[in-house]
Design a protein around this motif. Structure first.
Motif, PDB file in Angstrom:
ATOM      1  N   GLU A   1      -2.574  -2.138 -21.133  1.00 19.21           N
ATOM      2  CA  GLU A   1      -3.117  -3.179 -20.274  1.00 19.21           C
ATOM      3  C   GLU A   1      -3.915  -4.212 -21.041  1.00 19.21           C
ATOM      4  OE1 GLU A   1      -4.671  -1.670 -16.423  1.00 19.21           O
ATOM      5  OE2 GLU A   1      -4.565   0.281 -17.443  1.00 19.21           O
ATOM      6  N   SER A   2      -3.673  -5.456 -20.670  1.00 20.12           N
ATOM      7  CA  SER A   2      -4.498  -6.545 -21.159  1.00 20.12           C
ATOM      8  C   SER A   2      -5.252  -7.112 -19.956  1.00 20.12           C
ATOM      9  CB  SER A   2      -3.648  -7.604 -21.867  1.00 20.12           C
ATOM     10  OG  SER A   2      -4.479  -8.570 -22.460  1.00 20.12           O
ATOM     11  N   CYS A   3      -4.638  -7.966 -19.181  1.00 16.43           N
ATOM     12  CA  CYS A   3      -5.356  -8.645 -18.093  1.00 16.43           C
ATOM     13  C   CYS A   3      -5.885  -7.699 -17.013  1.00 16.43           C
ATOM     14  CB  CYS A   3      -4.491  -9.733 -17.478  1.00 16.43           C
ATOM     15  SG  CYS A   3      -3.006  -9.133 -16.661  1.00 16.43           S
ATOM     16  N   THR A   4      -5.293  -6.545 -16.856  1.00 14.62           N
ATOM     17  CA  THR A   4      -5.771  -5.600 -15.835  1.00 14.62           C
ATOM     18  C   THR A   4      -6.887  -4.705 -16.357  1.00 14.62           C
ATOM     19  OG1 THR A   4      -3.883  -4.176 -16.357  1.00 14.62           O
ATOM     20  CG2 THR A   4      -3.681  -5.592 -14.413  1.00 14.62           C
ATOM     21  N   GLY A   5      -7.164  -4.744 -17.632  1.00 14.64           N
ATOM     22  CA  GLY A   5      -8.342  -4.107 -18.200  1.00 14.64           C
ATOM     23  C   GLY A   5      -8.588  -2.658 -17.841  1.00 14.64           C
ATOM     24  N   GLY A   6      -7.547  -1.872 -17.669  1.00 13.78           N
ATOM     25  CA  GLY A   6      -7.711  -0.455 -17.352  1.00 13.78           C
ATOM     26  C   GLY A   6      -7.557  -0.120 -15.876  1.00 13.78           C
ATOM     27  N   MET A   7      -7.311  -1.128 -15.057  1.00 12.76           N
ATOM     28  CA  MET A   7      -7.189  -0.875 -13.615  1.00 12.76           C
ATOM     29  C   MET A   7      -5.972  -0.033 -13.259  1.00 12.76           C
ATOM     30  SD  MET A   7      -8.417  -4.602 -12.165  1.00 12.76           S
ATOM     31  CE  MET A   7      -8.072  -4.204 -10.441  1.00 12.76           C
ATOM     32  N   LEU A   8      -4.868  -0.179 -14.016  1.00 10.87           N
ATOM     33  CA  LEU A   8      -3.702   0.677 -13.778  1.00 10.87           C
ATOM     34  C   LEU A   8      -4.047   2.137 -14.058  1.00 10.87           C
ATOM     35  CD1 LEU A   8      -0.720  -1.308 -15.324  1.00 10.87           C
ATOM     36  CD2 LEU A   8      -0.764  -0.317 -13.034  1.00 10.87           C
ATOM     37  N   ALA A   9      -4.680   2.368 -15.196  1.00 10.99           N
ATOM     38  CA  ALA A   9      -5.075   3.734 -15.555  1.00 10.99           C
ATOM     39  C   ALA A   9      -6.053   4.292 -14.523  1.00 10.99           C
ATOM     40  CB  ALA A   9      -5.688   3.764 -16.950  1.00 10.99           C
ATOM     41  N   ALA A  10      -6.984   3.458 -14.067  1.00 14.97           N
ATOM     42  CA  ALA A  10      -7.951   3.909 -13.067  1.00 14.97           C
ATOM     43  C   ALA A  10      -7.253   4.284 -11.765  1.00 14.97           C
ATOM     44  CB  ALA A  10      -9.004   2.828 -12.814  1.00 14.97           C
ATOM     45  N   ALA A  11      -6.275   3.480 -11.340  1.00 21.04           N
ATOM     46  CA  ALA A  11      -5.542   3.797 -10.108  1.00 21.04           C
ATOM     47  C   ALA A  11      -4.835   5.143 -10.240  1.00 21.04           C
ATOM     48  CB  ALA A  11      -4.536   2.692  -9.790  1.00 21.04           C
ATOM     49  N   CYS A  12      -4.290   5.401 -11.417  1.00 25.74           N
ATOM     50  CA  CYS A  12      -3.588   6.671 -11.639  1.00 25.74           C
ATOM     51  C   CYS A  12      -4.559   7.847 -11.662  1.00 25.74           C
ATOM     52  CB  CYS A  12      -2.800   6.613 -12.941  1.00 25.74           C
ATOM     53  SG  CYS A  12      -1.409   5.463 -12.884  1.00 25.74           S
ATOM     54  N   THR A  13      -5.654   7.698 -12.375  1.00 26.92           N
ATOM     55  CA  THR A  13      -6.579   8.818 -12.523  1.00 26.92           C
ATOM     56  C   THR A  13      -7.486   9.006 -11.317  1.00 26.92           C
ATOM     57  OG1 THR A  13      -8.148   7.448 -13.767  1.00 26.92           O
ATOM     58  CG2 THR A  13      -6.524   8.716 -15.035  1.00 26.92           C
ATOM     59  N   ASP A  14      -7.434   8.087 -10.360  1.00 20.78           N
ATOM     60  CA  ASP A  14      -8.139   8.294  -9.087  1.00 20.78           C
ATOM     61  C   ASP A  14      -7.485   9.410  -8.276  1.00 20.78           C
ATOM     62  OD1 ASP A  14     -10.155   6.453  -9.436  1.00 20.78           O
ATOM     63  OD2 ASP A  14      -9.231   4.902  -8.194  1.00 20.78           O
ATOM     64  N   LEU A  15      -6.236   9.714  -8.578  1.00 22.64           N
ATOM     65  CA  LEU A  15      -5.502  10.752  -7.862  1.00 22.64           C
ATOM     66  C   LEU A  15      -5.812  12.115  -8.480  1.00 22.64           C
ATOM     67  CD1 LEU A  15      -3.420  10.444  -5.534  1.00 22.64           C
ATOM     68  CD2 LEU A  15      -1.649  10.714  -7.250  1.00 22.64           C
ATOM     69  N   PRO A  16      -6.290  13.070  -7.700  1.00 23.11           N
ATOM     70  CA  PRO A  16      -6.567  14.400  -8.253  1.00 23.11           C
ATOM     71  C   PRO A  16      -5.305  15.003  -8.873  1.00 23.11           C
ATOM     72  CG  PRO A  16      -7.471  14.204  -6.035  1.00 23.11           C
ATOM     73  CD  PRO A  16      -6.617  12.989  -6.265  1.00 23.11           C
ATOM     74  N   GLY A  17      -5.479  15.680  -9.991  1.00 23.30           N
ATOM     75  CA  GLY A  17      -4.348  16.324 -10.657  1.00 23.30           C
ATOM     76  C   GLY A  17      -3.535  15.390 -11.531  1.00 23.30           C
ATOM     77  N   SER A  18      -4.031  14.180 -11.769  1.00 22.28           N
ATOM     78  CA  SER A  18      -3.255  13.196 -12.525  1.00 22.28           C
ATOM     79  C   SER A  18      -2.997  13.616 -13.972  1.00 22.28           C
ATOM     80  CB  SER A  18      -3.923  11.825 -12.477  1.00 22.28           C
ATOM     81  OG  SER A  18      -5.237  11.889 -12.982  1.00 22.28           O
ATOM     82  N   SER A  19      -3.746  14.560 -14.480  1.00 26.93           N
ATOM     83  CA  SER A  19      -3.524  14.980 -15.871  1.00 26.93           C
ATOM     84  C   SER A  19      -2.161  15.644 -16.060  1.00 26.93           C
ATOM     85  CB  SER A  19      -4.637  15.920 -16.337  1.00 26.93           C
ATOM     86  OG  SER A  19      -4.630  17.105 -15.574  1.00 26.93           O
ATOM     87  N   THR A  20      -1.496  16.028 -14.982  1.00 34.30           N
ATOM     88  CA  THR A  20      -0.163  16.627 -15.105  1.00 34.30           C
ATOM     89  C   THR A  20       0.932  15.578 -15.286  1.00 34.30           C
ATOM     90  OG1 THR A  20       0.210  16.682 -12.718  1.00 34.30           O
ATOM     91  CG2 THR A  20      -0.821  18.632 -13.713  1.00 34.30           C
ATOM     92  N   TRP A  21       0.635  14.306 -15.000  1.00 34.05           N
ATOM     93  CA  TRP A  21       1.657  13.267 -15.113  1.00 34.05           C
ATOM     94  C   TRP A  21       1.162  11.963 -15.768  1.00 34.05           C
ATOM     95  CZ3 TRP A  21       0.507   8.786 -12.518  1.00 34.05           C
ATOM     96  CH2 TRP A  21      -0.456   8.873 -11.517  1.00 34.05           C
TER      97      TRP A  21
END
Length: 166
Positions: free
Chosen positions: A31-51
């Motif tokens: 990410e450049s312009c989203t500054g980590g927001m994609l990663a944050a959206a993914c890791t907001d979901l419990p259990g995201s470490s599996t995917w």
């Protein structure tokens, strides 16, 4: 972001998670312009470490080169906000992670930063999995926050659609 948008984003992320888990695949973001927001959206979901494997926030051109292996010459030739750089970022995220799927964003969220041919709201998003790599230019509108939120939404929506169609 409104509660409705957040719910939609959460539901979309859950669908992506299910698609990835079904295949035993992991996701990486660049990410450049989203500054980590994609990663944050993914890791907001419990259990995201599996995917979800990792996210790269490469806001500067140097970071794109150092962390993702995007050639400096490519950035110089096309600019950081370009199809070529978005695709190189997506490829670099896979090359520097254990993921099989990546999403990359690079754009101009505003309010400043526009250049000739690259207005505020111009965002390239790239998706890569297996031998498939594609990128699309979007022209989002609204505030900086709105542009970034739309980029996250489109990035997740498109990769989910691509994987679902397989």
């Amino acid at each position: 972001m409104t509660d409705t948008t957040a719910l939609s984003l959460r539901a979309m992320t859950a669908q992506l998670a299910a698609e990835l888990q079904q295949r035993g695949w992991m996701l990486a973001t660049a990410e450049s312009c989203t500054g980590g927001m994609l990663a944050a959206a993914c890791t907001d979901l419990p259990g995201s470490s599996t995917w979800f494997d990792r996210g790269f926030v490469t806001y500067s051109n140097a970071a794109k080169t150092e962390m993702l292996g995007v050639p400096a010459a490519l950035i110089a030739a096309h600019g950081a906000v370009s199809q070529e750089v978005a695709q190189a970022m997506a490829a670099g995220a896979l090359a520097h992670s254990h993921a099989q799927v990546s999403i990359a964003t690079t754009g101009i969220a505003g309010p400043g930063g526009a250049t000739a041919g690259k207005p505020v709201g111009a965002v390239w998003i790239a998706w890569k999995y297996q031998q498939h790599c594609q990128a699309q230019l979007f022209h989002f509108s609204g505030s900086r926050e709105a542009v970034r939120a739309q980029a996250v939404h489109c990035g997740l929506q498109k990769i989910t659609a691509l994987l679902t169609a397989q």
